[in-house]
Scaffold this motif. Structure first.
Motif, PDB file in Angstrom:
ATOM      1  N   THR A 169       0.827  -1.217   0.000  1.00 51.35           N
ATOM      2  CA  THR A 169       0.000   0.000   0.000  1.00 51.35           C
ATOM      3  C   THR A 169       0.854   1.257   0.000  1.00 51.35           C
ATOM      4  O   THR A 169       0.389   2.325  -0.402  1.00 51.35           O
ATOM      5  N   LYS A 170       2.106   1.129   0.447  1.00 51.95           N
ATOM      6  CA  LYS A 170       3.013   2.268   0.463  1.00 51.95           C
ATOM      7  C   LYS A 170       3.848   2.335  -0.833  1.00 51.95           C
ATOM      8  O   LYS A 170       4.761   3.154  -0.943  1.00 51.95           O
ATOM      9  N   GLY A 171       3.525   1.456  -1.785  1.00 50.20           N
ATOM     10  CA  GLY A 171       4.236   1.458  -3.056  1.00 50.20           C
ATOM     11  C   GLY A 171       5.539   0.695  -3.043  1.00 50.20           C
ATOM     12  O   GLY A 171       6.281   0.697  -4.034  1.00 50.20           O
ATOM     13  N   LYS A 172       5.846   0.018  -1.951  1.00 50.35           N
ATOM     14  CA  LYS A 172       7.102  -0.723  -1.847  1.00 50.35           C
ATOM     15  C   LYS A 172       6.828  -2.194  -2.199  1.00 50.35           C
ATOM     16  O   LYS A 172       6.939  -3.104  -1.363  1.00 50.35           O
ATOM     17  N   VAL A 173       6.476  -2.406  -3.457  1.00 51.29           N
ATOM     18  CA  VAL A 173       6.038  -3.727  -3.915  1.00 51.29           C
ATOM     19  C   VAL A 173       7.155  -4.757  -3.824  1.00 51.29           C
ATOM     20  O   VAL A 173       6.918  -5.899  -3.407  1.00 51.29           O
ATOM     21  N   GLU A 174       8.363  -4.392  -4.223  1.00 48.19           N
ATOM     22  CA  GLU A 174       9.457  -5.348  -4.214  1.00 48.19           C
ATOM     23  C   GLU A 174       9.810  -5.781  -2.789  1.00 48.19           C
ATOM     24  O   GLU A 174      10.133  -6.942  -2.549  1.00 48.19           O
ATOM     25  N   GLU A 175       9.763  -4.845  -1.846  1.00 50.68           N
ATOM     26  CA  GLU A 175      10.016  -5.210  -0.446  1.00 50.68           C
ATOM     27  C   GLU A 175       8.945  -6.189   0.037  1.00 50.68           C
ATOM     28  O   GLU A 175       9.242  -7.149   0.748  1.00 50.68           O
ATOM     29  N   GLY A 176       7.716  -5.912  -0.369  1.00 46.59           N
ATOM     30  CA  GLY A 176       6.623  -6.809  -0.004  1.00 46.59           C
ATOM     31  C   GLY A 176       6.804  -8.188  -0.603  1.00 46.59           C
ATOM     32  O   GLY A 176       6.581  -9.204   0.064  1.00 46.59           O
ATOM     33  N   ALA A 192       0.162 -19.915   5.937  1.00 43.56           N
ATOM     34  CA  ALA A 192       0.612 -18.591   5.513  1.00 43.56           C
ATOM     35  C   ALA A 192       1.464 -18.681   4.247  1.00 43.56           C
ATOM     36  O   ALA A 192       1.466 -17.753   3.425  1.00 43.56           O
ATOM     37  N   ALA A 193       2.170 -19.799   4.065  1.00 40.30           N
ATOM     38  CA  ALA A 193       2.997 -19.971   2.870  1.00 40.30           C
ATOM     39  C   ALA A 193       2.117 -20.024   1.629  1.00 40.30           C
ATOM     40  O   ALA A 193       2.474 -19.478   0.573  1.00 40.30           O
ATOM     41  N   GLN A 194       0.965 -20.670   1.733  1.00 45.48           N
ATOM     42  CA  GLN A 194       0.030 -20.724   0.609  1.00 45.48           C
ATOM     43  C   GLN A 194      -0.511 -19.334   0.281  1.00 45.48           C
ATOM     44  O   GLN A 194      -0.637 -18.947  -0.890  1.00 45.48           O
ATOM     45  N   GLN A 195      -0.829 -18.578   1.312  1.00 44.50           N
ATOM     46  CA  GLN A 195      -1.322 -17.214   1.105  1.00 44.50           C
ATOM     47  C   GLN A 195      -0.248 -16.345   0.462  1.00 44.50           C
ATOM     48  O   GLN A 195      -0.538 -15.534  -0.424  1.00 44.50           O
ATOM     49  N   ALA A 196       0.996 -16.530   0.889  1.00 38.24           N
ATOM     50  CA  ALA A 196       2.098 -15.764   0.310  1.00 38.24           C
ATOM     51  C   ALA A 196       2.269 -16.097  -1.168  1.00 38.24           C
ATOM     52  O   ALA A 196       2.503 -15.200  -2.001  1.00 38.24           O
ATOM     53  N   ALA A 197       2.154 -17.380  -1.506  1.00 33.36           N
ATOM     54  CA  ALA A 197       2.270 -17.796  -2.903  1.00 33.36           C
ATOM     55  C   ALA A 197       1.164 -17.166  -3.749  1.00 33.36           C
ATOM     56  O   ALA A 197       1.405 -16.726  -4.892  1.00 33.36           O
ATOM     57  N   GLN A 198      -0.034 -17.124  -3.220  1.00 33.99           N
ATOM     58  CA  GLN A 198      -1.153 -16.500  -3.937  1.00 33.99           C
ATOM     59  C   GLN A 198      -0.891 -15.019  -4.177  1.00 33.99           C
ATOM     60  O   GLN A 198      -1.178 -14.480  -5.254  1.00 33.99           O
ATOM     61  N   GLU A 199      -0.328 -14.340  -3.180  1.00 36.63           N
ATOM     62  CA  GLU A 199      -0.044 -12.910  -3.308  1.00 36.63           C
ATOM     63  C   GLU A 199       1.045 -12.653  -4.352  1.00 36.63           C
ATOM     64  O   GLU A 199       0.974 -11.685  -5.115  1.00 36.63           O
ATOM     65  N   ILE A 200       2.027 -13.533  -4.400  1.00 33.74           N
ATOM     66  CA  ILE A 200       3.082 -13.377  -5.410  1.00 33.74           C
ATOM     67  C   ILE A 200       2.513 -13.568  -6.806  1.00 33.74           C
ATOM     68  O   ILE A 200       2.865 -12.815  -7.748  1.00 33.74           O
ATOM     69  N   ARG A 201       1.625 -14.545  -6.985  1.00 28.76           N
ATOM     70  CA  ARG A 201       0.982 -14.744  -8.298  1.00 28.76           C
ATOM     71  C   ARG A 201       0.153 -13.516  -8.669  1.00 28.76           C
ATOM     72  O   ARG A 201       0.115 -13.109  -9.839  1.00 28.76           O
ATOM     73  N   ARG A 202      -0.501 -12.940  -7.680  1.00 28.44           N
ATOM     74  CA  ARG A 202      -1.316 -11.756  -7.949  1.00 28.44           C
ATOM     75  C   ARG A 202      -0.423 -10.580  -8.378  1.00 28.44           C
ATOM     76  O   ARG A 202      -0.790  -9.823  -9.291  1.00 28.44           O
ATOM     77  N   LEU A 203       0.739 -10.447  -7.766  1.00 26.16           N
ATOM     78  CA  LEU A 203       1.654  -9.375  -8.121  1.00 26.16           C
ATOM     79  C   LEU A 203       2.178  -9.553  -9.553  1.00 26.16           C
ATOM     80  O   LEU A 203       2.386  -8.555 -10.271  1.00 26.16           O
ATOM     81  N   LYS A 204       2.392 -10.787  -9.966  1.00 20.34           N
ATOM     82  CA  LYS A 204       2.887 -11.043 -11.317  1.00 20.34           C
ATOM     83  C   LYS A 204       1.854 -10.620 -12.373  1.00 20.34           C
ATOM     84  O   LYS A 204       2.222 -10.200 -13.467  1.00 20.34           O
ATOM     85  N   LYS A 205       0.578 -10.765 -11.992  1.00 22.31           N
ATOM     86  CA  LYS A 205      -0.471 -10.377 -12.938  1.00 22.31           C
ATOM     87  C   LYS A 205      -0.548  -8.857 -13.082  1.00 22.31           C
ATOM     88  O   LYS A 205      -0.953  -8.339 -14.085  1.00 22.31           O
TER      89      LYS A 205
END
Length: 205
Positions: A169-176, A192-205
């Motif tokens: 939300t602060k624009g620091k996508v790579e840190e996230g 939490a690892a599954q949730q993290a994987a989902q978030e990474i896939r969402r960022l790639k999109k």
């Protein structure tokens, strides 16, 4: 004719219980009395503590409101049930939108129960309150405290996910993204690892 030589019998050096009792009976009786009093005091203390804990658990089980949890805290301070009541009270206050009051109760809980098994959860709740109030930087700092100071706790992966989200939300996508990857590596057997994987896939999109 020489007279027989008179010999003195050797002094007895063995332990004589009767002599020992005569010499030390006062001290023995005193020590015995002190032992009895000490055991009696310990037994009474244990009984009182057991009764206190039982009463605290019963009252906690019946509590279903903020006032009910406050009653447990007031009547049974120092018990495990009172510690749990602080957490439930804070949750009730958060649900009512009373974030400052909720955080105040959590800070009190942390001060009074520093070894409680849910101490990391209390800090996570404080961070969530700060986030709900729009205090992003303070919330982020508190989540970071949880993930570092309590890295082996159940709250750590959730705190890391929250950090990554707030950094986004602060624009620091790579840190996230790096934090999401950390969660996948460090907590691979946690949901939490599954949730993290989902978030990474969402960022790639």
């Amino acid at each position: 004719m020489p007279s027989p030589t008179t010999t003195t019998p050797p002094a007895e050096t063995g332990f004589d219980p009767l002599v020992f009792w005569i010499q030390y009976k006062t001290k023995i009786v005193l020590l015995a009395l002190l032992l009895v009093v000490g055991l009696g005091t310990f037994a009474l203390s244990e009984y009182v503590q057991t009764q206190k804990n039982n009463g605290a658990r019963e009252l906690f089980a019946k509590a279903d409101s903020a006032d009910g949890f406050r009653k447990v805290i007031a009547e049974y301070p120092g018990t495990i049930a009172a510690g749990n009541a602080y957490l439930m009270l804070a949750e009730k206050l958060r649900a009512e939108g009373k974030f400052d009051e909720s955080s105040k109760e959590l800070h009190t809980f942390i001060a009074k129960y520093p070894q409680h098994q849910f101490i990391s959860g209390a800090w996570t709740s404080i961070a969530a309150n700060l986030e709900a109030q729009g205090k992003v930087d303070e919330a982020l700092s508190t989540y970071q405290k949880v993930s570092t100071a309590y890295a082996n706790s159940f709250s750590a992966p959730a705190a890391l996910l929250a950090q990554a989200r707030l950094l986004g939300t602060k624009g620091k996508v790579e840190e996230g993204r790096r934090i999401y990857e950390q969660v996948m590596t460090q907590y691979r057997d946690n949901i939490a690892a599954q949730q993290a994987a989902q978030e990474i896939r969402r960022l790639k999109k």
